[in-house]
Design an enzyme around this catalytic site. Structure first.
Site, PDB file in Angstrom:
ATOM      1  N   CYS A 123       0.830  -1.207   0.000  1.00  0.00           N
ATOM      2  CA  CYS A 123       0.000   0.000   0.000  1.00  0.00           C
ATOM      3  C   CYS A 123       0.864   1.257   0.000  1.00  0.00           C
ATOM      4  O   CYS A 123       0.473   2.286  -0.570  1.00  0.00           O
ATOM      5  CB  CYS A 123      -0.961   0.001   1.179  1.00  0.00           C
ATOM      6  N   HIS A 442      -1.523   1.129   7.498  1.00  0.00           N
ATOM      7  CA  HIS A 442      -2.004   1.117   6.112  1.00  0.00           C
ATOM      8  C   HIS A 442      -1.867   2.505   5.498  1.00  0.00           C
ATOM      9  O   HIS A 442      -2.181   3.520   6.125  1.00  0.00           O
ATOM     10  CB  HIS A 442      -3.471   0.687   6.076  1.00  0.00           C
TER      11      HIS A 442
END
Length: 493
Positions: A123, A442
């Site tokens: 990510c 994330h």
């Protein structure tokens, strides 16, 4: 008496240039006249201040009636304003939808730009790649780069892989799986191939990836594009993202110690965060000043020095990193290795960033003229609205305006910086992080859509969804939600 004809040949004075016998048709009105000046000088109508003593009062307004004025051949018209370049006629051939290929039709019809599939804690990579994709000159540099990837050089293969990935994204109307790019990235940067004790790929730092990626690109993006030039820089990365800094090292403990001055090149500004930091600007100011201990020759011992950095030349694209991650020592723990920590504090940022206070004196001089002109124009509009009309300039005021219009038009704040730049950047991309450490959590990318004032796309790996500016401003931090980590700005026209 003035000689009245359908058209008149005026003398236009702008900057250091004088245009003789510019044909004017008063019957077409003020807006058409301003558009004519735009075609001649490249100064957009909204930036123009057009004055002609004896013809109209103050600066020319769009609703000014030009017929019936005392026009004469050779009358002097003075104009102030910064040029954005003389408009060019369209060079691309018009292509109709029915003539497009299937993939091109899909691209045109696509509602959302494509996301990128997460291939094992990638990510950080996905979010950064999405933000860089919004830099058209960077895309062009990849297209014109003299690279094939056939020589076995992993760094060159990395550059080719990014170019091809962007092409795949251009052709897609949904998400893209970046398998080749990820594989090449992990070969080029072994640190991004690290695994966890459970065998999966470890989370990485988006800022580290950004810097490593641009370092590799700088070796191969060595060809200038049609829309950008290097102007003394060695490659496209330096030309687009490089921040020329002036540095000063001054001893705090002794005025007799010589002051050391120098220059260096950076790719981003850093925003340091303390308990007192409230805004991004405050954090940047902290990041430009630091203290360190080094040898002082006049004292014969180590002493405390203050290092001050200021911007001497601006890039077209300015990146700011918020220093949210730090290593905390744990001497009392069993392994004594410490822990990776994150500063969760909210740091407010805006959709614009004024960098004037971060520049050195020489650069501030370049920016001050357009800033003062903008302020005068703003105050003039307020006064005109209050009084109903501007007062007619006398000879002294007109000469002052002419002197201002003759300011050096070649003074530049940096490569690719538009003429008349005031030091205002606009936000177009954000990389956020959610979590408590750089090696976990994330990352998400947020990119503003071109030509749309309040339309952003949130790239959460393969999922792309629209959002508004108000959603972006909520990413300032605080708690465990997504918060800004990298800010991407571009010079505002």
């Amino acid at each position: 008496a003035a000689r009245r004809l359908p058209t008149f040949g005026i003398k236009l004075k702008w900057n250091k240039q004088v245009f003789e016998n510019v044909e004017v048709d008063p019957s077409k009105g003020a807006q058409a006249f301003k558009e004519q000046l735009y075609q001649l000088t490249g100064v957009p109508p909204e930036r123009q201040k057009v004055m002609a003593k004896g013809l109209w009062k103050g600066t020319l307004k769009d609703d000014q009636e030009l017929t019936g004025l005392d026009w004469t051949d050779g009358v002097l018209v003075a104009m102030m304003g910064s040029s954005t370049g003389i408009p060019k006629p369209p060079t691309e051939k018009t292509v109709f939808v029915e003539d497009l290929s299937t993939s091109e039709k899909q691209k045109v019809a696509a509602v959302d730009p494509p996301g990128l599939v997460n291939l094992g804690n990638t990510c950080y990579m996905n979010a950064t790649v999405q933000c860089l994709r919004a830099v058209p000159e960077f895309r062009e540099a990849l297209e014109v780069a003299p690279i094939t990837g056939a020589g076995g050089d992993t760094a060159e293969a990395m550059t080719v892989a990014l170019r091809d990935l962007y092409k795949d994204m251009d052709r897609s109307d949904e998400y893209v799986t970046p398998s080749r790019f990820v594989q090449t990235m992990r070969l080029t940067f072994p640190q991004f191939a690290q695994t966890t004790p459970k065998g999966g790929f470890a989370q990485q730092d988006a800022d580290e990836f950004f810097n490593e990626l641009l370092s590799v690109m700088s070796s191969f993006l060595v060809e200038q594009g049609k829309e950008f030039k290097f102007e003394g820089k060695r490659n496209a990365v330096e030309a687009l993202f490089g921040i020329d800094m002036s540095t000063e090292m001054r001893c705090i403990e002794s005025d007799d110690e010589p002051v050391t001055r120098g220059t260096d090149l950076q790719r981003r500004l850093q925003c340091n965060i303390t308990s007192d930091t409230v805004t991004l600007e405050q954090g940047i100011q902290l990041g430009l000043e630091s203290e360190l201990e080094k040898n002082a020759s006049t004292l014969g011992r180590n002493a405390l020095f203050k290092q001050t950095r200021r911007i001497r030349k601006l890039p077209k694209y300015l990146t700011v990193q918020e220093n949210r991650f730090f290593w905390k020592r744990t001497p009392e723990s069993r392994d004594h290795q410490g822990v990776n920590c994150k500063i969760l504090k909210s740091v407010k940022f805006s959709t614009t960033l004024d960098i004037f206070d971060f520049c050195d004196e020489e650069l501030q001089k370049v920016l001050k003229g357009p800033r003062d002109e903008h302020l005068r124009d703003k105050m003039g509009r307020k006064q005109a609205a209050k009084d109903g009309d501007a007062m007619e300039e006398d000879d002294e005021e007109l000469q002052a305006a002419l002197r201002m219009s003759m300011a050096d038009p070649d003074a530049s704040a940096g490569i690719g910086i538009p003429p008349g730049f005031r030091g205002i950047y606009e936000l177009f991309g954000v990389v956020t992080h959610k979590g408590r450490a750089s090696d976990s959590g994330h990352y998400i990318g947020w990119v503003k859509q071109d030509g749309k004032e309040d339309d952003w796309v949130c790239f959460d790996d393969e999922t792309a969804s629209h959002c508004k500016t108000e959603d972006i401003l909520l990413l300032s931090g605080g708690g465990d939600r997504s918060m800004c980590y990298l800010c991407f700005y571009r010079a505002k026209e």
